[in-house]
Design a protein around this motif. Structure first.
Motif, PDB file in Angstrom:
ATOM      1  N   THR A 282       0.816  -1.216   0.000  1.00 46.31           N
ATOM      2  CA  THR A 282       0.000   0.000   0.000  1.00 46.31           C
ATOM      3  C   THR A 282       0.852   1.271   0.000  1.00 46.31           C
ATOM      4  O   THR A 282       0.334   2.352  -0.304  1.00 46.31           O
ATOM      5  CB  THR A 282      -0.917   0.048   1.234  1.00 46.31           C
ATOM      6  N   ILE A 283       2.142   1.148   0.329  1.00 48.24           N
ATOM      7  CA  ILE A 283       2.975   2.335   0.504  1.00 48.24           C
ATOM      8  C   ILE A 283       3.059   3.169  -0.781  1.00 48.24           C
ATOM      9  O   ILE A 283       2.881   4.388  -0.761  1.00 48.24           O
ATOM     10  CB  ILE A 283       4.388   1.932   0.967  1.00 48.24           C
ATOM     11  N   THR A 284       3.336   2.505  -1.910  1.00 47.57           N
ATOM     12  CA  THR A 284       3.474   3.242  -3.175  1.00 47.57           C
ATOM     13  C   THR A 284       2.154   3.854  -3.638  1.00 47.57           C
ATOM     14  O   THR A 284       2.130   5.040  -4.014  1.00 47.57           O
ATOM     15  CB  THR A 284       4.064   2.330  -4.258  1.00 47.57           C
TER      16      THR A 284
ATOM     17  N   ARG B  56      -0.448  11.402  -1.980  1.00 50.03           N
ATOM     18  CA  ARG B  56       0.695  12.268  -1.686  1.00 50.03           C
ATOM     19  C   ARG B  56       1.108  12.193  -0.223  1.00 50.03           C
ATOM     20  O   ARG B  56       1.548  13.177   0.370  1.00 50.03           O
ATOM     21  CB  ARG B  56       0.396  13.723  -2.058  1.00 50.03           C
ATOM     22  N   ILE B  57       0.942  11.011   0.364  1.00 51.85           N
ATOM     23  CA  ILE B  57       1.397  10.771   1.737  1.00 51.85           C
ATOM     24  C   ILE B  57       2.576   9.812   1.666  1.00 51.85           C
ATOM     25  O   ILE B  57       2.453   8.693   1.152  1.00 51.85           O
ATOM     26  CB  ILE B  57       0.266  10.175   2.601  1.00 51.85           C
ATOM     27  N   ASN B  58       3.708  10.242   2.154  1.00 48.77           N
ATOM     28  CA  ASN B  58       4.951   9.486   2.000  1.00 48.77           C
ATOM     29  C   ASN B  58       5.244   8.668   3.258  1.00 48.77           C
ATOM     30  O   ASN B  58       5.672   9.210   4.283  1.00 48.77           O
ATOM     31  CB  ASN B  58       6.114  10.437   1.707  1.00 48.77           C
ATOM     32  N   LEU B  59       5.006   7.372   3.166  1.00 48.18           N
ATOM     33  CA  LEU B  59       5.292   6.437   4.260  1.00 48.18           C
ATOM     34  C   LEU B  59       6.383   5.452   3.859  1.00 48.18           C
ATOM     35  O   LEU B  59       6.484   4.363   4.412  1.00 48.18           O
ATOM     36  CB  LEU B  59       4.015   5.676   4.645  1.00 48.18           C
TER      37      LEU B  59
ATOM     38  N   GLY C 244      -6.063  -5.619  -6.411  1.00 50.42           N
ATOM     39  CA  GLY C 244      -6.342  -4.202  -6.559  1.00 50.42           C
ATOM     40  C   GLY C 244      -5.105  -3.345  -6.338  1.00 50.42           C
ATOM     41  O   GLY C 244      -4.859  -2.385  -7.084  1.00 50.42           O
ATOM     42  N   LEU C 245      -4.307  -3.683  -5.340  1.00 50.02           N
ATOM     43  CA  LEU C 245      -3.091  -2.913  -5.069  1.00 50.02           C
ATOM     44  C   LEU C 245      -2.072  -3.052  -6.193  1.00 50.02           C
ATOM     45  O   LEU C 245      -1.391  -2.089  -6.555  1.00 50.02           O
ATOM     46  CB  LEU C 245      -2.476  -3.375  -3.747  1.00 50.02           C
ATOM     47  N   LEU C 246      -1.969  -4.250  -6.755  1.00 45.90           N
ATOM     48  CA  LEU C 246      -1.033  -4.444  -7.863  1.00 45.90           C
ATOM     49  C   LEU C 246      -1.480  -3.661  -9.095  1.00 45.90           C
ATOM     50  O   LEU C 246      -0.650  -3.099  -9.819  1.00 45.90           O
ATOM     51  CB  LEU C 246      -0.912  -5.930  -8.192  1.00 45.90           C
ATOM     52  N   VAL C 247      -2.778  -3.598  -9.330  1.00 49.30           N
ATOM     53  CA  VAL C 247      -3.291  -2.802 -10.455  1.00 49.30           C
ATOM     54  C   VAL C 247      -3.005  -1.317 -10.231  1.00 49.30           C
ATOM     55  O   VAL C 247      -2.595  -0.602 -11.151  1.00 49.30           O
ATOM     56  CB  VAL C 247      -4.802  -3.047 -10.640  1.00 49.30           C
ATOM     57  N   LEU C 248      -3.207  -0.858  -9.009  1.00 46.45           N
ATOM     58  CA  LEU C 248      -2.925   0.538  -8.696  1.00 46.45           C
ATOM     59  C   LEU C 248      -1.449   0.881  -8.883  1.00 46.45           C
ATOM     60  O   LEU C 248      -1.104   1.997  -9.276  1.00 46.45           O
ATOM     61  CB  LEU C 248      -3.336   0.859  -7.259  1.00 46.45           C
TER      62      LEU C 248
ATOM     63  N   LEU D 205       0.478  -0.349 -11.124  1.00 46.24           N
ATOM     64  CA  LEU D 205       0.814  -0.325 -12.542  1.00 46.24           C
ATOM     65  C   LEU D 205       0.533   1.037 -13.163  1.00 46.24           C
ATOM     66  O   LEU D 205       1.247   1.478 -14.050  1.00 46.24           O
ATOM     67  CB  LEU D 205       0.032  -1.399 -13.294  1.00 46.24           C
ATOM     68  N   LYS D 206      -0.508   1.727 -12.718  1.00 43.64           N
ATOM     69  CA  LYS D 206      -0.925   2.971 -13.358  1.00 43.64           C
ATOM     70  C   LYS D 206       0.114   4.079 -13.259  1.00 43.64           C
ATOM     71  O   LYS D 206       0.411   4.727 -14.264  1.00 43.64           O
ATOM     72  CB  LYS D 206      -2.269   3.421 -12.776  1.00 43.64           C
TER      73      LYS D 206
END
Length: 201
Positions: free
Chosen positions: A63-65, A72-75, A186-190, A192-193
């Motif tokens: 989820t970090i990326t 725009r939250i950098n963890l 879902g996270l892997l798809v996100l 890729l964009k």
């Protein structure tokens, strides 16, 4: 200061060691519950608890990326800690299964070969080993950023195999393993964009 700026400022100041401490405390607490007789099937329950904790931490690291790209939250400073904690729980999950459940090296190997859900779980475990082994700053500098990023892309097939392992292991129709799998996809798809946008730019 906006809410995002406040969160980013707090994240920069917050250390990572409480995450490791919380993971050790959770692992110890679950082990104590198994010893105390709180569960009907202590070995199987402990094995499942450690496995779910590992998968949760892997998904959290994914989820970090997307959080950085879309909110725009950098963890990013917590990603390594989450990955190492995930590996810790994977090792704990494996040790409970091998030492307390199966209790035989020959049976461990036989299950890996004969049982598909064990096979995919073990492959996912093996894929995580080079990630944990190359997490130190000294090794990252020696490998260089390009090679290091390529190696750490192994987390994608590893987490998918972990989800498949959980789905295969579940008996009947259970929401929880399906939810883990759907969230992971879902996270892997996100992820890729943003890559596609950067390439196009």
């Amino acid at each position: 200061m906006s809410v995002k700026d406040g969160i980013n400022a707090a994240a920069r100041k917050f250390p990572t060691w409480p995450l490791y401490l919380a993971a050790l405390a959770y692992a110890g607490w679950q082990f104590w519950l198994g010893l105390s007789g709180a569960w009907v099937e202590p070995i199987n329950t402990l094995e499942r608890q450690y496995g779910e904790a590992a998968l949760t931490m892997l998904i959290a690291s994914l989820t970090i990326t997307p959080i950085r790209e879309y909110l725009r939250i950098n963890l990013i400073k917590f990603r390594r800690a989450l990955g190492l904690i995930a590996f810790f729980f994977v090792v704990a999950h494996f040790l409970v299964w091998a030492l307390l459940d199966v209790q035989s090296l020959s049976r461990v190997w036989a299950d890996i070969v004969k049982r598909p859900y064990v096979t995919v779980g073990m492959v996912g475990f093996v894929l995580l080993i080079p990630l944990a082994a190359t997490s130190a700053n000294r090794i990252i500098r020696k490998m260089g950023p390009i090679l290091w990023r390529r190696v750490h892309k192994l987390v994608y097939p590893a987490v998918l195999l972990a989800c498949l392992h959980y789905l295969w292991l579940a008996r009947g129709f259970q929401i929880e393993p399906i939810a883990y799998f759907v969230v992971t996809i879902g996270l892997l798809v996100l992820r890729l964009k943003p890559v596609k946008r950067r390439v196009a730019a």
